[in-house]
Design a protein around this motif. Structure first.
Motif, PDB file in Angstrom:
ATOM      1  N   ALA A   1      -4.459   6.566   1.695  1.00 29.72           N
ATOM      2  CA  ALA A   1      -4.048   5.317   1.789  1.00 29.72           C
ATOM      3  C   ALA A   1      -4.719   4.653   0.648  1.00 29.72           C
ATOM      4  CB  ALA A   1      -4.309   4.742   3.100  1.00 29.72           C
ATOM      5  N   GLU A   2      -3.973   3.973  -0.135  1.00 32.77           N
ATOM      6  CA  GLU A   2      -4.478   2.937  -1.372  1.00 32.77           C
ATOM      7  C   GLU A   2      -3.715   1.847  -1.574  1.00 32.77           C
ATOM      8  OE1 GLU A   2      -7.489   3.366  -3.203  1.00 32.77           O
ATOM      9  OE2 GLU A   2      -7.991   5.004  -1.829  1.00 32.77           O
ATOM     10  N   THR A   3      -4.124   0.671  -2.162  1.00 34.06           N
ATOM     11  CA  THR A   3      -3.142  -0.163  -2.819  1.00 34.06           C
ATOM     12  C   THR A   3      -2.101   0.393  -3.745  1.00 34.06           C
ATOM     13  OG1 THR A   3      -5.096  -1.786  -2.373  1.00 34.06           O
ATOM     14  CG2 THR A   3      -3.320  -2.476  -4.110  1.00 34.06           C
ATOM     15  N   TYR A   4      -0.916  -0.057  -3.534  1.00 34.69           N
ATOM     16  CA  TYR A   4       0.257   0.631  -4.510  1.00 34.69           C
ATOM     17  C   TYR A   4       0.249  -0.269  -5.981  1.00 34.69           C
ATOM     18  CZ  TYR A   4       4.719   2.217  -6.101  1.00 34.69           C
ATOM     19  OH  TYR A   4       5.570   2.640  -7.221  1.00 34.69           O
TER      20      TYR A   4
ATOM     21  N   GLU B   1       0.822   4.971   1.443  1.00 39.53           N
ATOM     22  CA  GLU B   1       0.379   5.714   2.675  1.00 39.53           C
ATOM     23  C   GLU B   1       1.061   7.008   2.911  1.00 39.53           C
ATOM     24  OE1 GLU B   1       0.830   2.796   5.858  1.00 39.53           O
ATOM     25  OE2 GLU B   1      -0.689   1.640   4.901  1.00 39.53           O
TER      26      GLU B   1
ATOM     27  N   SER C   1       1.004  -1.280  -0.067  1.00 36.96           N
ATOM     28  CA  SER C   1      -0.065   0.058  -0.169  1.00 36.96           C
ATOM     29  C   SER C   1       0.773   1.351   0.016  1.00 36.96           C
ATOM     30  CB  SER C   1      -0.866   0.030   1.338  1.00 36.96           C
ATOM     31  OG  SER C   1      -0.033   0.141   2.394  1.00 36.96           O
TER      32      SER C   1
ATOM     33  N   ILE D   1       5.656   3.398   0.617  1.00 35.95           N
ATOM     34  CA  ILE D   1       5.200   2.189   0.307  1.00 35.95           C
ATOM     35  C   ILE D   1       5.607   0.968   1.302  1.00 35.95           C
ATOM     36  CG2 ILE D   1       5.187   0.520  -1.586  1.00 35.95           C
ATOM     37  CD1 ILE D   1       6.460   2.645  -3.246  1.00 35.95           C
TER      38      ILE D   1
END
Length: 128
Positions: free
Chosen positions: A80-83, A73, A71, A108
């Motif tokens: 905050a999101e999925t990378y 952040e 993720s 990450i």
């Protein structure tokens, strides 16, 4: 080959734990949460499990494989999101990059290693 090494360690750990009980615990399902960066192929990980449990007390158990992505952040704005891994190599260190929301430095993290191993035990009398 990488998946076989990872799965062999996991299976050895489970077998060591379940064999300590008297009678040995019968496992119906193994729920494995593993980071996306720790496996190269989900299919290879599943195949490794199926091959490596043959002839063991886990032979009739099912594998539920949950892949955890890394993720992105940002401590500045809380983003905050999925990378996305479109340009990522599994052996690269996990650096940071500019936050897509505020431009601050975002880290990450995650997506590596074994997050958890859960065992669902077979009911007494259930075929193993």
């Amino acid at each position: 080959m990488h998946e076989y090494t990872l799965m062999q360690g996991i299976i050895n750990s489970i077998l060591a734990r379940t064999s300590q009980e008297e009678p040995p615990l019968a496992v119906a399902e193994v729920i494995l949460e593993v980071g996306l960066l720790s496996i190269h192929s989900e299919a290879a990980a599943r195949q490794a499990f199926e091959i490596l449990v043959q002839g063991t007390s886990l032979e009739n158990s099912r594998l539920k494989l949950i892949i955890i992505p890394p993720s992105l952040e940002c401590p500045a704005c809380g983003y905050a999101e999925t990378y996305p891994l479109d340009h990522w190599h599994a052996h690269d260190p996990l650096p940071g990059e500019p936050c897509p929301r505020c431009g601050g430095w975002a880290k990450i993290s995650g997506g590596q290693g074994v997050e958890s191993i859960q065992l669902i035990l077979a009911e007494p009398g259930e075929a193993r």
